[in-house]
Design a protein around this motif. Sequence first.
Motif, PDB file in Angstrom:
ATOM      1  N   GLN A 180       0.825  -1.208   0.000  1.00  0.00           N
ATOM      2  CA  GLN A 180       0.000   0.000   0.000  1.00  0.00           C
ATOM      3  C   GLN A 180       0.859   1.258   0.000  1.00  0.00           C
ATOM      4  OE1 GLN A 180      -3.350   0.245  -0.330  1.00  0.00           O
ATOM      5  NE2 GLN A 180      -3.210  -1.947  -0.747  1.00  0.00           N
ATOM      6  N   THR A 181       1.954   1.224   0.778  1.00  0.00           N
ATOM      7  CA  THR A 181       2.861   2.377   0.797  1.00  0.00           C
ATOM      8  C   THR A 181       3.477   2.606  -0.567  1.00  0.00           C
ATOM      9  OG1 THR A 181       3.342   1.956   3.140  1.00  0.00           O
ATOM     10  CG2 THR A 181       4.877   3.374   1.920  1.00  0.00           C
ATOM     11  N   GLN A 182       3.919   1.535  -1.207  1.00  0.00           N
ATOM     12  CA  GLN A 182       4.480   1.666  -2.545  1.00  0.00           C
ATOM     13  C   GLN A 182       3.433   2.180  -3.534  1.00  0.00           C
ATOM     14  OE1 GLN A 182       6.080  -2.176  -3.527  1.00  0.00           O
ATOM     15  NE2 GLN A 182       7.862  -1.968  -2.168  1.00  0.00           N
ATOM     16  N   SER A 183       2.203   1.693  -3.392  1.00  0.00           N
ATOM     17  CA  SER A 183       1.147   2.163  -4.293  1.00  0.00           C
ATOM     18  C   SER A 183       0.902   3.652  -4.108  1.00  0.00           C
ATOM     19  CB  SER A 183      -0.146   1.378  -4.033  1.00  0.00           C
ATOM     20  OG  SER A 183       0.041  -0.002  -4.293  1.00  0.00           O
ATOM     21  N   PHE A 184       0.871   4.100  -2.824  1.00  0.00           N
ATOM     22  CA  PHE A 184       0.684   5.528  -2.562  1.00  0.00           C
ATOM     23  C   PHE A 184       1.808   6.347  -3.166  1.00  0.00           C
ATOM     24  CE2 PHE A 184      -1.963   4.633   1.483  1.00  0.00           C
ATOM     25  CZ  PHE A 184      -3.064   4.387   0.689  1.00  0.00           C
ATOM     26  N   VAL A 185       3.034   5.847  -3.028  1.00  0.00           N
ATOM     27  CA  VAL A 185       4.181   6.583  -3.569  1.00  0.00           C
ATOM     28  C   VAL A 185       4.078   6.694  -5.086  1.00  0.00           C
ATOM     29  CG1 VAL A 185       6.681   6.534  -3.889  1.00  0.00           C
ATOM     30  CG2 VAL A 185       5.704   6.045  -1.640  1.00  0.00           C
ATOM     31  N   TRP A 186       3.757   5.564  -5.740  1.00  0.00           N
ATOM     32  CA  TRP A 186       3.654   5.603  -7.199  1.00  0.00           C
ATOM     33  C   TRP A 186       2.484   6.478  -7.657  1.00  0.00           C
ATOM     34  CZ3 TRP A 186       7.397   4.606 -10.262  1.00  0.00           C
ATOM     35  CH2 TRP A 186       8.364   3.643  -9.941  1.00  0.00           C
ATOM     36  N   ILE A 187       1.391   6.396  -6.921  1.00  0.00           N
ATOM     37  CA  ILE A 187       0.247   7.257  -7.263  1.00  0.00           C
ATOM     38  C   ILE A 187       0.622   8.726  -7.097  1.00  0.00           C
ATOM     39  CG2 ILE A 187      -2.072   7.941  -6.542  1.00  0.00           C
ATOM     40  CD1 ILE A 187      -2.608   5.011  -5.877  1.00  0.00           C
ATOM     41  N   ALA A 188       1.337   9.035  -5.993  1.00  0.00           N
ATOM     42  CA  ALA A 188       1.758  10.425  -5.762  1.00  0.00           C
ATOM     43  C   ALA A 188       2.698  10.892  -6.869  1.00  0.00           C
ATOM     44  CB  ALA A 188       2.429  10.550  -4.393  1.00  0.00           C
ATOM     45  N   LEU A 189       3.651  10.043  -7.242  1.00  0.00           N
ATOM     46  CA  LEU A 189       4.574  10.420  -8.319  1.00  0.00           C
ATOM     47  C   LEU A 189       3.824  10.608  -9.644  1.00  0.00           C
ATOM     48  CD1 LEU A 189       7.630   8.090  -7.562  1.00  0.00           C
ATOM     49  CD2 LEU A 189       7.424  10.544  -7.126  1.00  0.00           C
ATOM     50  N   LEU A 190       2.856   9.726  -9.899  1.00  0.00           N
ATOM     51  CA  LEU A 190       2.071   9.861 -11.121  1.00  0.00           C
ATOM     52  C   LEU A 190       1.271  11.160 -11.116  1.00  0.00           C
ATOM     53  CD1 LEU A 190       1.052   8.690 -13.793  1.00  0.00           C
ATOM     54  CD2 LEU A 190      -0.722   7.471 -12.483  1.00  0.00           C
ATOM     55  N   MET A 191       0.676  11.492  -9.949  1.00  0.00           N
ATOM     56  CA  MET A 191      -0.076  12.734  -9.839  1.00  0.00           C
ATOM     57  C   MET A 191       0.826  13.950 -10.020  1.00  0.00           C
ATOM     58  SD  MET A 191      -3.267  12.077  -9.502  1.00  0.00           S
ATOM     59  CE  MET A 191      -2.930  10.759 -10.686  1.00  0.00           C
ATOM     60  N   VAL A 192       2.036  13.885  -9.463  1.00  0.00           N
ATOM     61  CA  VAL A 192       2.982  14.994  -9.641  1.00  0.00           C
ATOM     62  C   VAL A 192       3.348  15.152 -11.108  1.00  0.00           C
ATOM     63  CG1 VAL A 192       5.330  15.777  -9.120  1.00  0.00           C
ATOM     64  CG2 VAL A 192       3.889  14.868  -7.291  1.00  0.00           C
ATOM     65  N   PHE A 193       3.593  14.030 -11.783  1.00  0.00           N
ATOM     66  CA  PHE A 193       3.928  14.098 -13.207  1.00  0.00           C
ATOM     67  C   PHE A 193       2.768  14.674 -14.018  1.00  0.00           C
ATOM     68  CE2 PHE A 193       3.766  12.022 -17.399  1.00  0.00           C
ATOM     69  CZ  PHE A 193       4.939  12.528 -17.946  1.00  0.00           C
ATOM     70  N   LEU A 194       1.563  14.158 -13.751  1.00  0.00           N
ATOM     71  CA  LEU A 194       0.407  14.665 -14.474  1.00  0.00           C
ATOM     72  C   LEU A 194       0.164  16.135 -14.160  1.00  0.00           C
ATOM     73  CD1 LEU A 194      -2.108  11.676 -14.134  1.00  0.00           C
ATOM     74  CD2 LEU A 194      -0.708  12.315 -16.112  1.00  0.00           C
ATOM     75  N   SER A 195       0.366  16.531 -12.904  1.00  0.00           N
ATOM     76  CA  SER A 195       0.187  17.938 -12.549  1.00  0.00           C
ATOM     77  C   SER A 195       1.228  18.815 -13.225  1.00  0.00           C
ATOM     78  CB  SER A 195       0.257  18.106 -11.035  1.00  0.00           C
ATOM     79  OG  SER A 195       1.551  17.763 -10.554  1.00  0.00           O
ATOM     80  N   ALA A 196       2.460  18.298 -13.361  1.00  0.00           N
ATOM     81  CA  ALA A 196       3.491  19.070 -14.056  1.00  0.00           C
ATOM     82  C   ALA A 196       3.110  19.280 -15.522  1.00  0.00           C
ATOM     83  CB  ALA A 196       4.840  18.366 -13.952  1.00  0.00           C
ATOM     84  N   VAL A 197       2.596  18.213 -16.155  1.00  0.00           N
ATOM     85  CA  VAL A 197       2.160  18.346 -17.550  1.00  0.00           C
ATOM     86  C   VAL A 197       0.992  19.317 -17.656  1.00  0.00           C
ATOM     87  CG1 VAL A 197       1.198  17.109 -19.524  1.00  0.00           C
ATOM     88  CG2 VAL A 197       2.995  16.042 -18.137  1.00  0.00           C
ATOM     89  N   LEU A 198       0.022  19.163 -16.734  1.00  0.00           N
ATOM     90  CA  LEU A 198      -1.133  20.048 -16.757  1.00  0.00           C
ATOM     91  C   LEU A 198      -0.731  21.490 -16.469  1.00  0.00           C
ATOM     92  CD1 LEU A 198      -4.192  20.302 -17.008  1.00  0.00           C
ATOM     93  CD2 LEU A 198      -4.384  19.825 -14.566  1.00  0.00           C
ATOM     94  N   ALA A 199       0.182  21.678 -15.495  1.00  0.00           N
ATOM     95  CA  ALA A 199       0.646  23.032 -15.179  1.00  0.00           C
ATOM     96  C   ALA A 199       1.364  23.651 -16.363  1.00  0.00           C
ATOM     97  CB  ALA A 199       1.572  22.988 -13.954  1.00  0.00           C
ATOM     98  N   LEU A 200       2.130  22.836 -17.090  1.00  0.00           N
ATOM     99  CA  LEU A 200       2.827  23.346 -18.268  1.00  0.00           C
ATOM    100  C   LEU A 200       1.838  23.786 -19.342  1.00  0.00           C
ATOM    101  CD1 LEU A 200       5.620  23.780 -19.533  1.00  0.00           C
ATOM    102  CD2 LEU A 200       5.486  21.471 -20.461  1.00  0.00           C
ATOM    103  N   ILE A 201       0.807  22.962 -19.543  1.00  0.00           N
ATOM    104  CA  ILE A 201      -0.206  23.313 -20.546  1.00  0.00           C
ATOM    105  C   ILE A 201      -0.964  24.571 -20.131  1.00  0.00           C
ATOM    106  CG2 ILE A 201      -2.321  22.524 -21.669  1.00  0.00           C
ATOM    107  CD1 ILE A 201      -1.267  19.679 -21.440  1.00  0.00           C
TER     108      ILE A 201
END
Length: 480
Positions: A180-201
Amino acid sequence: MPKSIRFKLFLTLLLTTLLIVAGMYAFMRWSLDRGFAEFVEKRQQEHLTTLLENLGDYYATDPDWKQLTGNKHKWLELLAQSHERRHHLSLKWLKQTLNDPPDVWPPDLPSPRAERRFRPLELSIMLLRSDKTIIFGRREGLAQLTLHPIRHQQQVVGYLGMLPGKPPNQPIELQFIERQTQSFVWIALLMVFLSAVLALILAYVLGRPLKRIAGAVKTLAVGRYDMRLPVESTDELGQLARDFNEMAAALDQAEQARRRWIADISHELRTPIAVLRGELEALQDGIRPLTRAAVDSLYGDLMRLNRLTDDLYQLSLSDQGALSYRKAAVDPLTILQADRDALSPEFAAKHMTVNLTGQRESPLTLHADPDRLSQLFRNLLTNSMKYTDAGGRLDITVSRQEGNLVIEFADSAPGVPESALPHLFDRFYRVESSRSRNHGGAGLGLAICSNIVKAHRGSIRASASSLGGLLVRIELPVNG
């Protein structure tokens, strides 16, 4: 190095998203740990209840715990049966545990392998007889035990002692938490990546119109007032683009008016100066004798030039709002009558009839400057006198309508073309194409009239007169 607005927008959006993701991760991890701890505690309580029931049932077949005493395999089998009953432990694990070397018991000196085998049982427990003598467990832990009675036929036949401290988790539980901890970390990293792309757009989308506006402002600053921005939305940025376009249009109009103003002034000044120069050169060369008539002609040209400069000065003051207005309660009809009487000799010389009709059921007063009102009336009277044919007529009507004082100046022919009516109050505008100063003046009188009326919060407009000439209608707010 200054950062661009796009970089600032990107950084702001990204940091905001990072804070939100970090907060969500911390909250979800706290919620998982808290919920899992409650789950483990409840499960341990159920396990304890089941173990007490199993031990009570076992006591029926082994009174006084004789067969269990010293029998590690039997004790582990009882624990495993209780645990399997609640959590479906595999028999493979039980067999591996029972096949451990004999030296893994007693638990006073457990081997690392035995420690790993006992950990899934989750409970640190001791088994005592009814007289609290130890069957399984460490003697030094007696003082720290929490005792739970084992009952058989409503009698206490022994005690199950729980050592203090949090029971160790099973490997399955640890693996679940870790996953579960690993899943949270990967989800958080994915959200950060998606937010970076969205913020760039978003930074690009929001920054593009701002950058376009900044470039347009620079273009406007160098005097290119024809610059316009495309309006692509109805939000604040779209409204900003519309406001910019309106400002650019206003500046463009002001620049064109300034150029026309300079051209008209230069034209109006050049002609009388050229006339004066020509007459003076003729006098110098002896072509024209220096007589009283020649001096009077020069004086007349000089006075026309003086009137032009005075009109320019008055107009510039009225445009800037710098004309002094000493307003008081005045009767406009009295002022109008006095101005008409003052100009009556000039009207008589042109054989013009001036009719003044005042309709007032009660005294009319205006909060106005009497000198500026006189200047307004005299300009309009003089304008009608200059442009109306000899033997013509001027009708002046004063009335009160809906809280306003209405004054109409209607003269006879010649009239004004319909296309010229909207421009009569523009500076330097004259209907005749000859631009004769002896007849039409400089074209500043009506522009001054318009500024005076606006300073008194009124309105002025021109239309065709029923007498064949021009009708000028003035509306001024009445005081009292």
